[in-house]
Design an enzyme around this catalytic site. Structure first.
Site, short mmCIF file in Angstrom:
data_model
loop_
_atom_site.label_atom_id
_atom_site.label_comp_id
_atom_site.label_asym_id
_atom_site.label_seq_id
_atom_site.Cartn_x
_atom_site.Cartn_y
_atom_site.Cartn_z
N LYS A 62 0.81 -1.22 0.00
CA LYS A 62 0.00 0.00 0.00
C LYS A 62 0.84 1.27 0.00
CE LYS A 62 -4.08 -2.05 0.23
NZ LYS A 62 -5.10 -1.93 -0.81
N SER A 293 -3.02 -12.02 4.63
CA SER A 293 -3.53 -12.04 3.25
C SER A 293 -2.56 -12.77 2.32
CB SER A 293 -3.77 -10.62 2.75
OG SER A 293 -2.57 -9.87 2.71
#
Length: 478
Positions: A62, A293
């Site tokens: 991110k 994840s």
């Protein structure tokens, strides 16, 4: 005169080739992350590679979109000097925004669902971000849904910029212009499939757009947690009711505007348990510490690889670092509480003992240790009571109320009272249960405001608290 140099140590040349001159800013380290081939897993006829986005300065993929979104907002005037950035985030986008924005002088307000790991929240606050916690059990349209709450805060705050990673075009653009070209260059232009998750949809859409132009043969594969609506929508064309999942950062209860699902060629729904085991295997087999994840992505990538009948080169991601999940994914007690471990079930009280003395997981104290030691051990282990063991034998229980009753009183002498031995405050009259008993035996114990002390014959097994019983009933309700 000739100069004779010592030969470089083995491996030195390759090490030196990774060295670069000093960078002007930590932000210059965003992107250009390494790729590693996984060789300890069964990948069928395929070769499987992971791109280590955990190597970005904020610890996740991110960082790329944070840099891109802030730059775009500055360029078009939506973000002005000294302004405020507001975002709804599972943690990592917030970390990226804080990593990029705070050194630039921006105020950062982040709305974070309450299922996020403690490490992420602590990291955000340490960076200087303002964190607003909200519910993770409500969907879009609810006033406490994290995206709706962030949008409302931004609308009510003059001059605020709502980053909105879910619809911001600078999100997929970051991956289209940086992540995709890096992957293709690192794999010498030969990539057959890329396995991604969808949180905001930026990675999928940005990479899908890039590879459609630069390498049309490359398939986009979706890794989705069970409970998310995305993989079922791709497989059946129907929107199902969202469930719940434990994996952080990917999976959705709606289709984000940035997610172009038409780019997906294959989709897999991965159970939480499989994701957790996969990411732990990634650490034990390959030495790569990754977040939850990444376990979902790895599981889907392995399934894809094993289904292939010809050799392919497949890439997936270590989306973020596992050091953000040490209190969750890499904590055996937490996994057991969530029902995500592989422990054998017995159908009796043994199933509810989270910290078994047999396996060395019990947190305990000795009768001659100080009450200060007992208090410290409770705090560090997040428990309210401790068994008191003397030479391996249970001799008592000490809890918070026992310690408080002993140390309360005048200021003078309080330190001496904290240093008193545990035996002076512990409860030594013990009511015990046998491991073979059923759940029904617990309620009378809890009605007496006691903790359940479980033995197998004469061997101490561990304690069961009300919370342990609630956790057990919650797991069985699923």
């Amino acid at each position: 005169m000739s100069v004779h140099r010592k030969p470089a140590p083995e491996g030195a040349e390759s090490t030196l080739s990774r060295l670069r001159p000093p960078y002007a800013s930590v932000l210059d380290l965003i992107g250009q992350t390494p790729v590693v081939e996984l060789t300890k897993f069964d990948t069928g006829q395929c070769r499987l590679f992971v791109k280590l986005e955990s190597q970005n300065p904020g610890g996740s993929i991110k960082d790329r979109i944070a840099l891109s979104m802030i730059a775009a907002a500055e360029k078009d005037g939506r973000l002005k000097r000294g302004g405020t950035i507001v975002e709804a985030t599972a943690g990592n986008t917030g970390l990226g925004l804080a990593q990029v924005g705070i050194p630039k002088g921006y105020r950062i307000i982040l709305v974070v669902p309450d299922k996020m790991s403690r490490e992420k929240i602590q990291h955000l606050r340490a960076l200087g971000a303002e964190v607003r916690m909200t519910r993770s059990d409500v969907g879009k349209g609810h006033p406490e849904y994290y995206q709706d709450m962030a949008e409302k805060i931004a609308a009510e705050l003059p001059g605020a910029f709502y980053a909105n990673q879910f619809a911001n075009p600078a999100n997929p653009l970051a991956h289209e212009t940086t992540t995709g070209p890096e992957i293709l260059a690192q794999l010498d232009g030969h990539v057959d499939a890329v396995v991604v998750g969808v949180g905001s949809g930026g990675t999928l859409t940005g990479l899908g757009r890039y590879f459609a132009k630069a390498s049309p043969k490359t398939e986009m594969v979706l890794a989705d947690p069970v409970g998310s609506v995305l993989a079922p929508l791709i497989k059946t064309g129907k929107m199902v009711e969202a469930g719940s999942w434990t994996v952080e950062g990917i999976g959705e209860d709606f289709v984000p505007p940035n997610a172009d699902l038409s780019l997906v060629k294959k989709a897999y729904s991965i159970p939480d348990k499989q994701s957790m085991l996969a990411v732990r295997d990634l650490l034990s087999k390959e030495g790569i510490l990754a977040g939850s994840s990444s376990g979902t992505l790895l599981s889907a990538a392995l399934r894809y690889c094993r289904e292939q009948t010809s050799a392919k080169r497949v890439v997936t991601f270590v989306c973020d670092s596992g050091n953000k999940y040490l209190s969750k994914v890499f904590d055996d007690i937490w996994l057991a509480e969530q029902g995500l471990d592989e422990h054998e079930q017995h159908g009796d009280l043994r199933d509810l003992v989270m910290r078994s003395h047999r396996t060395g997981d019990t947190v305990w104290v000795g009768p001659e240790e100080s009450l200060l030691n007992a208090y410290g051990r409770m705090r560090r282990s997040d428990v309210s009571q401790l068994p008191v063991l003397d030479d391996g034998k249970l001799v008592g229980i000490v809890d918070e109320s026992d310690i408080l009753a002993k140390v309360d009183g005048p200021y003078d002498g309080r330190w001496d009272r904290f240093n008193a031995p545990v035996r002076t405050a512990m409860t030594s009259t013990l009511h015990t249960l046998q491991a073979s008993q059923t759940l029904d035996a617990l309620l009378p114990v809890f009605d007496r405001n006691e903790v359940a002390i479980v033995f197998d014959g004469e061997e101490f097994i561990g304690l069961i608290t009300r919370i342990d019983l609630i956790n057990h009933l919650r797991r069985r309700a699923k």
